[in-house]
Design a protein around this motif. Sequence first.
Motif, PDB file in Angstrom:
ATOM      1  N   UNK A 453       0.815  -1.221   0.000  1.00 14.55           N
ATOM      2  CA  UNK A 453       0.000   0.000   0.000  1.00 14.55           C
ATOM      3  C   UNK A 453       0.844   1.265   0.000  1.00 14.55           C
ATOM      4  N   UNK A 454       2.043   1.206   0.542  1.00 15.06           N
ATOM      5  CA  UNK A 454       2.820   2.426   0.795  1.00 15.06           C
ATOM      6  C   UNK A 454       3.616   2.863  -0.429  1.00 15.06           C
ATOM      7  N   UNK A 455       3.581   4.166  -0.687  1.00 14.09           N
ATOM      8  CA  UNK A 455       4.334   4.734  -1.813  1.00 14.09           C
ATOM      9  C   UNK A 455       4.580   6.215  -1.550  1.00 14.09           C
ATOM     10  N   UNK A 456       5.467   6.787  -2.331  1.00 11.07           N
ATOM     11  CA  UNK A 456       5.779   8.212  -2.188  1.00 11.07           C
ATOM     12  C   UNK A 456       5.290   9.003  -3.392  1.00 11.07           C
ATOM     13  N   UNK A 457       4.744  10.176  -3.111  1.00 12.77           N
ATOM     14  CA  UNK A 457       4.392  11.146  -4.150  1.00 12.77           C
ATOM     15  C   UNK A 457       4.814  12.520  -3.638  1.00 12.77           C
ATOM     16  N   UNK A 458       5.984  12.955  -4.014  1.00 18.01           N
ATOM     17  CA  UNK A 458       6.475  14.249  -3.541  1.00 18.01           C
ATOM     18  C   UNK A 458       5.548  15.364  -4.028  1.00 18.01           C
ATOM     19  N   UNK A 459       5.254  16.286  -3.122  1.00 16.96           N
ATOM     20  CA  UNK A 459       4.335  17.382  -3.425  1.00 16.96           C
ATOM     21  C   UNK A 459       4.785  18.193  -4.636  1.00 16.96           C
ATOM     22  N   UNK A 460       3.862  18.999  -5.140  1.00 18.28           N
ATOM     23  CA  UNK A 460       4.167  19.878  -6.258  1.00 18.28           C
ATOM     24  C   UNK A 460       3.349  21.151  -6.200  1.00 18.28           C
ATOM     25  N   UNK A 461       3.705  22.098  -7.050  1.00 12.72           N
ATOM     26  CA  UNK A 461       3.011  23.386  -7.124  1.00 12.72           C
ATOM     27  C   UNK A 461       2.691  23.680  -8.581  1.00 12.72           C
ATOM     28  N   UNK A 462       1.629  24.416  -8.815  1.00 16.26           N
ATOM     29  CA  UNK A 462       1.313  24.755 -10.198  1.00 16.26           C
ATOM     30  C   UNK A 462       2.141  25.955 -10.651  1.00 16.26           C
ATOM     31  N   UNK A 463       2.945  25.743 -11.667  1.00 17.70           N
ATOM     32  CA  UNK A 463       3.808  26.810 -12.180  1.00 17.70           C
ATOM     33  C   UNK A 463       3.006  27.903 -12.880  1.00 17.70           C
ATOM     34  N   UNK A 464       1.751  27.602 -13.243  1.00 21.37           N
ATOM     35  CA  UNK A 464       0.917  28.645 -13.846  1.00 21.37           C
ATOM     36  C   UNK A 464       0.599  29.740 -12.820  1.00 21.37           C
ATOM     37  N   UNK A 465       0.296  29.338 -11.604  1.00 21.00           N
ATOM     38  CA  UNK A 465       0.009  30.320 -10.546  1.00 21.00           C
ATOM     39  C   UNK A 465       1.297  30.951 -10.028  1.00 21.00           C
ATOM     40  N   UNK A 466       2.311  30.108  -9.746  1.00 16.99           N
ATOM     41  CA  UNK A 466       3.458  30.573  -8.965  1.00 16.99           C
ATOM     42  C   UNK A 466       4.616  31.096  -9.785  1.00 16.99           C
TER      43      UNK A 466
END
Length: 814
Positions: A453-466
């Motif tokens: 069940x365990x996995x990693x998904x490193x966060x992200x940000x939308x480059x359109x906004x930021x």
Amino acid sequence: MVLDKEFLKHAFKQKLTSLFAEDIIELNKYHYFTALGSLVKDYISENLMKTNKYYLNHKQKQVYYFSMEFLIGKLLESNLINLGIKNVCEEALTELGIDFNEVLSVEMDAGLGNGGLGRLAACFLDSMASIGIPGHGCGIRYKYGLFEQKIINGYQVEVPDNWLKEGYVWETRKPYKSVIVKFGGDVELIKEDDELKVIHKNYEPILAVPYDISIVGYDNNIVNNLRLWNAETVDEDFDFSSFNNGDYLKAAEYKYSVESITQVLYPDDSNEKGKILRLKQQYFFVSAGLQSILRRYEKMKLPLNKLDQYISVHINDTHPSVAIAELMRLLVDEKSMSWEEAWKITTNVMAYTNHTILAEALEKWPVDMFKKLLPRIYMIIEEINRRFCGEVFDEYNGNWDKVNEMSIIYDNNIRMAYLSIVGSHSVNGVAKLHTEILKNQELKSFYDFYPEKFNNKTNGITHRRWLIESNPKLANLINETIGTDWVKHPLELKKLEAVAYDISVQEKFANIKKENKINLSNYIKSKYNINVNPDSIFDVQAKRLHAYKRQTLNVLNILDLYNRLRENPNLDIVPRTFIFAAKASPGYYLAKQVIKLINSVADKINNDHSIRDKLKVLFLENYGVTLAENIIPCTDVSEQISTASKEASGTGNMKFMMNGAVTIATLDGANVEIKEIVGDDNIVIFGLTAHEVIEFYKNKNYHSRDIFNNDARVNKILTQLTNGFLNVSNYEFNDIYNSLLFNNDEYFVLKDFDAYVDAQNKINRLYMDKEKWMKMSIINIANSGIFSSDNTVAKYADEIWNIKKINFKNQSLD
């Protein structure tokens, strides 16, 4: 509908007339904003209907992102950018004699979130729509949000964030899609035709009314939906007989109790009433959301036992984890499905993101309170736990210690993170380090039991906004330098590395940074009447105020630097402007004291002319998305200094990096991955590692008073907190002082102090070499594309939700 300039001018004037029945010259920027927003919403609505129709007709699998927060910020400019009509709108309004930027400034930030959790959810919704993932948000329509922060005499003061006072142009109320959510009452199980039937009576009914906000994809015709639920009385007429008899309070009591559910984000839970209200909020939007999803699913006329093939529900942290039990209730009680089949479907539908390793954030609910408020849900959780504990008992050969360790219900509490793990098919952390700590420490027993069940998904940000929206001059320069492919494929930013050493490009980047710094300096002058040197280093720590994020460490370094400047005003340093922005939870006294400390230090330093303006300290009040969009593009140094092992990921670190700031950081959260990507020469790392911190906790061999006794700088600084040096009472900062010394410095502020001072000195030296600094800045931008939420969401879709991208561009949505 084609939105060319002439059409826009005509449609805009028509909209003003229909809304206000006034000539354009009689109106102001508030009217202009409402009219333009309404016009854009009309345009969006066509594609929203077509998108929904496509999903329905093609029986498209969809994901629903359940979150307590959606920190979406302002939407007008973002929608114009994603629709590709920002420039034509600006030209149209300019020709009508209207200042486009003034119109944009009118919009208020939506009061729907607090920090990184809510902003992540907003970025994910943007990315889902923009890369073609059929995905929607589900949350609460808070009347007053978290709070509006005022700083009065250096203290945080909370006032209501009345963001809805003028209405909200982007929302659509849909009362005909309302559902009933039930609280309290009595549950009776009866046998009827050899089937177990559930009778729920004497409950309190709450009407959940949906308000929909369109989420516009970038240049692709896709419009997804954010559905926010408002709590209303089932019968809008209150008890008029009581009212007419003079019992006004009784007449309004029910209406008030219902509306309180959607009044504020995170009501104070330091008392039982606050705890009950928080639990009510969580069940309210989860139940309403799932009922709505099932109703929509049934429109596709598909078998209920295939629900998991067409629906995914993602739980953003533990707040919506009661969704697992609620879906079981709907399938078993309402749809007469067997427990075994319902459980298989539920676990396949549900996925869970863990956002913390802080014990206090791993939510628990007292059994007695939970059972009284949600009697049927408690029965279901009991049964889930009974079956799960049986599996653990069998797996570990009757080891009751292991059963107790992993039990969802234990010591008269329901452990919601455990429910989330047991009831989901996927459990992900939000940075590589965070996931490893979950697997090997905090949730090790569950990882051993459910490794798949365990996995990693490193966060992200939308480059359109930021980047595109918040820093348009930088975005345009990137377009001129490497082309525009990066807008849809953010990994293409990597091409900037080839020009990182180009002096002419460096100068252009530096000029844009300077312009952004001047803009913020002007804002600070107008709002706070403080002069800021735009040639100084803008050193920024802007994030939620919490002890583990260590704003205190930053302040102690500032005091040390100030002491050195007082001793030697000719100290060879680049002038430094330290900028803080943060909200502290209303009930978090220590955090609020840190805000007072920052402001007291600022008053002391900013009024000391002997240091020749080499040092300025600012606390910018009411931190939110819009303020962040003003701060981040002009930042030179990004403060990411949390205690190693405590920050799950961070997303502010990514936003600053994407705008060319150099990060000073501990090896915590996604800082580890930033370091791996940009290389040791383009980030400044200091302090204890996560392993070292964990070992100190385990061995209990750290003693903060030893540092106080042996480091003259630390001794002097901490003494200054309590001897009137900061022009406040000697007792004002006792709690901060005691937390560092008598409570043994839980987050290792003093332990990391020396290394942090060295790191700050290194920053000073690096900044003196302008070419080297700009090279570092450009390399950070070049490597930030990997942290676009487009990439993150694509991984969620492929590896967790099993949803494929859709390409509507240049196609009919019918």
